[in-house]
Design an enzyme around this catalytic site. Structure first.
Site, PDB file in Angstrom:
ATOM      1  N   SER A 181      -1.492  -2.551   4.348  1.00  0.00           N
ATOM      2  CA  SER A 181      -0.847  -1.635   5.270  1.00  0.00           C
ATOM      3  C   SER A 181      -0.947  -2.052   6.733  1.00  0.00           C
ATOM      4  CB  SER A 181      -1.393  -0.217   5.103  1.00  0.00           C
ATOM      5  OG  SER A 181      -2.782  -0.229   5.184  1.00  0.00           O
ATOM      6  N   HIS A 209       3.007   0.155  -0.141  1.00  0.00           N
ATOM      7  CA  HIS A 209       3.986  -0.421   0.795  1.00  0.00           C
ATOM      8  C   HIS A 209       4.923  -1.429   0.147  1.00  0.00           C
ATOM      9  CE1 HIS A 209       2.157   1.473   4.301  1.00  0.00           C
ATOM     10  NE2 HIS A 209       0.987   1.224   3.703  1.00  0.00           N
ATOM     11  N   LYS A 240       6.285   6.995   1.548  1.00  0.00           N
ATOM     12  CA  LYS A 240       6.756   5.857   2.354  1.00  0.00           C
ATOM     13  C   LYS A 240       8.215   5.562   1.964  1.00  0.00           C
ATOM     14  CE  LYS A 240       1.948   4.580   2.807  1.00  0.00           C
ATOM     15  NZ  LYS A 240       1.645   5.310   4.040  1.00  0.00           N
TER      16      LYS A 240
HETATM   17  C1  LIG Z   1      -2.075   1.223   1.388  1.00  0.00           C
HETATM   18  C2  LIG Z   1      -2.080   2.703   1.400  1.00  0.00           C
HETATM   19  N1  LIG Z   1      -2.569   3.353   0.340  1.00  0.00           N
HETATM   20  C3  LIG Z   1      -2.601   4.703   0.300  1.00  0.00           C
HETATM   21  C4  LIG Z   1      -2.148   5.448   1.345  1.00  0.00           C
HETATM   22  C5  LIG Z   1      -2.238   6.942   1.295  1.00  0.00           C
HETATM   23  O1  LIG Z   1      -1.010   7.489   0.981  1.00  0.00           O
HETATM   24  P1  LIG Z   1      -0.581   8.931   1.529  1.00  0.00           P
HETATM   25  O2  LIG Z   1      -0.052   8.723   2.905  1.00  0.00           O
HETATM   26  O3  LIG Z   1       0.449   9.379   0.546  1.00  0.00           O
HETATM   27  O4  LIG Z   1      -1.805   9.777   1.521  1.00  0.00           O
HETATM   28  C6  LIG Z   1      -1.585   4.826   2.441  1.00  0.00           C
HETATM   29  C7  LIG Z   1      -1.000   5.643   3.544  1.00  0.00           C
HETATM   30  O5  LIG Z   1      -1.287   5.597   4.654  1.00  0.00           O
HETATM   31  C8  LIG Z   1      -1.592   3.408   2.499  1.00  0.00           C
HETATM   32  O6  LIG Z   1      -1.140   2.762   3.571  1.00  0.00           O
END
Ligand SMILES: Cc1ncc(COP(=O)(O)O)c(C=O)c1O
Length: 391
Positions: A181, A209, A240
């Protein structure tokens, strides 16, 4: 008491680590209004521009008409409403897995799943660049936590050797992300699969992502590499590319049944509104459509366009992976100054700082959407080159 908060906040400001909310007076999209100003948005993970799309709005509105707004309680208490069941079947079909379970967020999926997968006398091994949700989930699990440097297979192998020796019969859960991310790059998934097989570990791949961005019909990295059957579980978010909110885990029927029984963030939390499940199902249908594939191709044209405009020196803009392009600047204050300068030029690009990334590794996190125009991308590229200055 309030004085001590003031002091803590002062200390954050002194280290350029204080954060504040920015109110947006418009729908999410490539143009947003922040404090009365219209900015081109390069901050959102809405990679396909679905967040405000009529397809999702209509699906949500129709579900509100039929099912109301609130879900009432946890699904094990007040029942699973049809949109949640329909979403999980659509998800499993799209991801070509036996079963899926949805959560109120990707964060909830991670902090719910890890303690269900590993406990004391077991081990969780994370890539250092993994999302904070996995660190929190690993800590909650009580399992021994080991972290390997980002994408460092040698160190992962030595952790696995150690873990298998110390816990011969215990589960070893390895977690990595399909597109990281804040780094924007991908893991060496084939090699990771080989290692996890050799040490009989469990591989959890976070496709947050990558879904909607890579792989056939946006199914993600494992699908792109033909490794869908080699990964034990994938985690994702509806927040996303799918333009809604909520998280999910895909895997075997037994795994999903276990999570329904043991993931505390699922058991002890009110289900998300059924309208969100209906909107997420509509987003999956979109990904499976021809229009969805066309939108993904547009996204890739925009990603390639911006990459070509940026200097390639010493991976200052990270390794290519997907729609996230980090501008690695290091110093926290410089990252804030650059974000401010970009805002002054009409672009909203967030500065990412500790604790999201290590201290001294601040960056601007540029995210591309299929909804950006070629002109918007060209203008951003030009502004970055100007602000960055010559080598
Ligand atoms: C790599 C990754 N995993 C999990 C999440 C968590 O997802 P959510 O935004 O649906 O809580 C995010 C979000 O920021 C993320 O970037």
């Amino acid at each position: 008491m309030s004085d001590s908060f003031q002091e803590q906040l002062r200390a954050l400001r002194a280290r350029s680590l204080h954060r504040k909310l920015r109110e947006i007076g418009s729908a999410q999209g490539v143009e947003v209004q922040i404090v009365g100003r219209q900015l081109v948005n390069f901050s959102s993970d809405d990679y396909l521009g679905l967040a405000a799309d009529p397809i999702l709005r209509q699906a949500a509105t129709a579900a509100i008409e039929e099912f109301g707004v609130g879900a009432g309680s946890s699904r094990l208490i007040s029942g699973t409403q049809t949109p949640h069941a329909a979403l999980e079947s659509a998800l499993a079909r799209w991801k070509r897995v036996p079963a899926a379970i949805s959560f109120s967020s990707g964060y909830a999926a991670a902090v719910g799943a890890l303690p269900a997968l590993a406990s004391k006398e077991e081990v969780v091994i994370l890539d250092k660049a993994c999302h904070a949700a996995f660190i929190d989930g690993a800590r909650l699990s009580g399992a021994t936590l080991r972290v390997f440097p980002h994408n460092h297979l040698g160190k992962l192998e030595s952790h696995l050797e150690w873990a298998r020796r110390e816990y011969p019969a215990g589960r070893i859960v390895v977690v990595t992300e399909a597109i990281f991310s804040n780094e924007g790059d991908r893991p060496p998934l084939r090699e990771l699969v080989e290692l996890k097989k050799r040490f009989e570990a469990f591989l959890l791949l976070d496709e947050a992502h990558s879904v909607g961005v890579i792989g056939p019909h946006g199914r993600g990295l494992a699908a792109e590499l033909g490794l869908e059957n080699e990964v034990d579980a994938t985690l994702g978010t509806f927040g996303k590319s799918l333009g809604v909110s909520g998280g999910y885990i895909c895997g075997s029927r037994d795994l999903i049944d276990w999570l329904i029984n043991r993931a505390r963030s699922f058991l002890f939390s009110t289900a998300p509104p059924p309208a969100l499940a209906a909107a997420a199902t509509a987003a999956i249908r979109f990904l499976l459509s021809e229009e969805g594939e066309t939108r993904r191709k547009t996204l890739w044209r925009r990603i390639v366009q911006l990459r070509k405009l940026l200097p390639e020196k010493e991976q200052e803009f990270g390794r290519p992976g997907g729609a996230i392009i980090p501008w690695l600047v290091g110093d926290e204050q410089r990252a804030l100054d650059l974000a401010r300068a970009l805002r002054a030029e009409g672009f909203f690009v967030p500065a990412i700082r500790y604790p999201t990334v290590p201290k001294g590794a601040a960056r601007l996190r540029i995210t591309i959407s299929a909804a950006h125009s070629a002109l918007q991308i060209a203008s951003l590229g030009e502004a970055i080159r100007r602000l960055r200055g010559p080598d």
